[in-house]
Scaffold this active site. Sequence first.
Site, mmCIF file in Angstrom:
data_model
loop_
_atom_site.group_PDB
_atom_site.id
_atom_site.type_symbol
_atom_site.label_atom_id
_atom_site.label_comp_id
_atom_site.label_asym_id
_atom_site.label_seq_id
_atom_site.Cartn_x
_atom_site.Cartn_y
_atom_site.Cartn_z
ATOM 1 N N GLN A 200 -4.383 -1.044 3.889
ATOM 2 C CA GLN A 200 -3.701 -1.311 3.078
ATOM 3 C C GLN A 200 -3.246 -2.389 2.436
ATOM 4 O O GLN A 200 -2.367 -2.803 3.556
ATOM 5 C CB GLN A 200 -3.170 -0.262 3.324
ATOM 6 C CG GLN A 200 -3.634 1.246 3.901
ATOM 7 C CD GLN A 200 -3.923 1.986 2.835
ATOM 8 O OE1 GLN A 200 -2.688 2.886 1.389
ATOM 9 N NE2 GLN A 200 -4.966 1.754 2.329
ATOM 10 N N ALA A 241 3.509 8.822 0.243
ATOM 11 C CA ALA A 241 2.327 8.071 0.020
ATOM 12 C C ALA A 241 2.150 6.778 -0.758
ATOM 13 O O ALA A 241 3.187 7.100 -1.414
ATOM 14 C CB ALA A 241 1.310 9.276 -0.440
ATOM 15 N N HIS A 242 1.038 6.450 -0.467
ATOM 16 C CA HIS A 242 1.071 4.618 -0.785
ATOM 17 C C HIS A 242 0.942 4.302 -2.507
ATOM 18 O O HIS A 242 0.060 5.835 -3.082
ATOM 19 C CB HIS A 242 -0.615 3.867 -0.097
ATOM 20 C CG HIS A 242 -1.809 4.924 -0.648
ATOM 21 N ND1 HIS A 242 -3.080 4.723 -0.026
ATOM 22 C CD2 HIS A 242 -2.428 6.060 -1.249
ATOM 23 C CE1 HIS A 242 -4.221 5.639 0.048
ATOM 24 N NE2 HIS A 242 -3.333 6.221 -1.024
ATOM 25 N N ASN A 243 1.289 3.958 -3.304
ATOM 26 C CA ASN A 243 1.239 3.497 -4.629
ATOM 27 C C ASN A 243 1.634 4.355 -5.322
ATOM 28 O O ASN A 243 2.259 4.259 -6.623
ATOM 29 C CB ASN A 243 0.034 3.171 -5.022
ATOM 30 C CG ASN A 243 -0.689 2.434 -4.309
ATOM 31 O OD1 ASN A 243 -2.000 2.373 -3.928
ATOM 32 N ND2 ASN A 243 -0.445 0.845 -4.984
#
Length: 356
Positions: A200, A241-243
Amino acid sequence: MTSHQFYLDELARLVQGELIGQSDLVLVGLSSLEQAQSQHISFVNGEKYLQEARASHAGALIVTATLKNQLNNHHNFIVVDNPYLAFAILTHHFEDKVLKRGIEATAQIADSAIIADNAYIGHYVVIGENCVVGEDTVIQSHVQLDNHVEIGKACFIDSHVTITGKAKIANRVRVHANTVIGGEGFGFAPYQGKWNRIVQLGSVQIGNDVRIGSNCSIDRGALDDTILKNGVIIDNLVQIAHNVVIGENTAIAAKCGIAGSTVIGKNCILAGGVGVVGHINIADNVTITGMSMVTKTISVAGSYSSGTGQFESNHWKRTVVRLRQLADVPLTKIVKQLDHMQAQIEHLESTLKSRK
């Protein structure tokens, strides 16, 4: 920590309300209507609380003009348009704040870090290389700021928080105990029966006046950043979560989970236990009711729900049986049966009309 006491006229000025009664009445705290004593001030948030207000021993009440006229047994008031908002404002003045400033001897701070002179760095805090901590920010014990983390002015970072992934936090942000910001997102590429970890490389950007509860996880982006815009408020036990991108003034209640790359608009409300799948968009001004599952993009403002409402246990069991029976019947058969029933109804109606 400090204790507080105010004259009634001081409190009226703080909320820009009209004082009625004893201006020099000393009040030492806020309290509920039920628990209030003569040295407390309470608020009446609507007519349904009038009976409790009449029975209350509060020394003063925050009310609207209409409510005040229905409380003849009380004599000290602050009259405002919105008692609940006035109460919220006063909580800041009765709050016990951390007034201590400086750096505790047990803290470990990299030489390249920049710490404002009037910040507070608590015991056993670890601050990495090239970090920035802004003016009047309080960082409680056992917090870890990894390299290149930046925290703005007048923030409060509670104990045992970890901020990593080069996260950038703006001003007046509150982060409560045991939360992790900037941890590795859940990114893996499946190949030949194995999960291959995706590093990441993004970060986390948090705007002004954001509040994040305890035991939350806000993952860094895979390539682009995870973003929480100004005024976002997050309850405890929330996974982002990511993004993910969350718009201004959106509120997220406890135990919500938001999967990666979802974009949520501004002024939204996610009630407790909502799940949101990844790679979808939610428009501005959307409310999702508790325990709902959001499985596709929502393009129009409004309130949305999913799931089955509460039943008495035996009723629920019978309902489940019927749902399973329904699921076993082909849809085409159901449609044919409905068509047949409609034809029978139309025939009966025709027969009755002919007899008339």
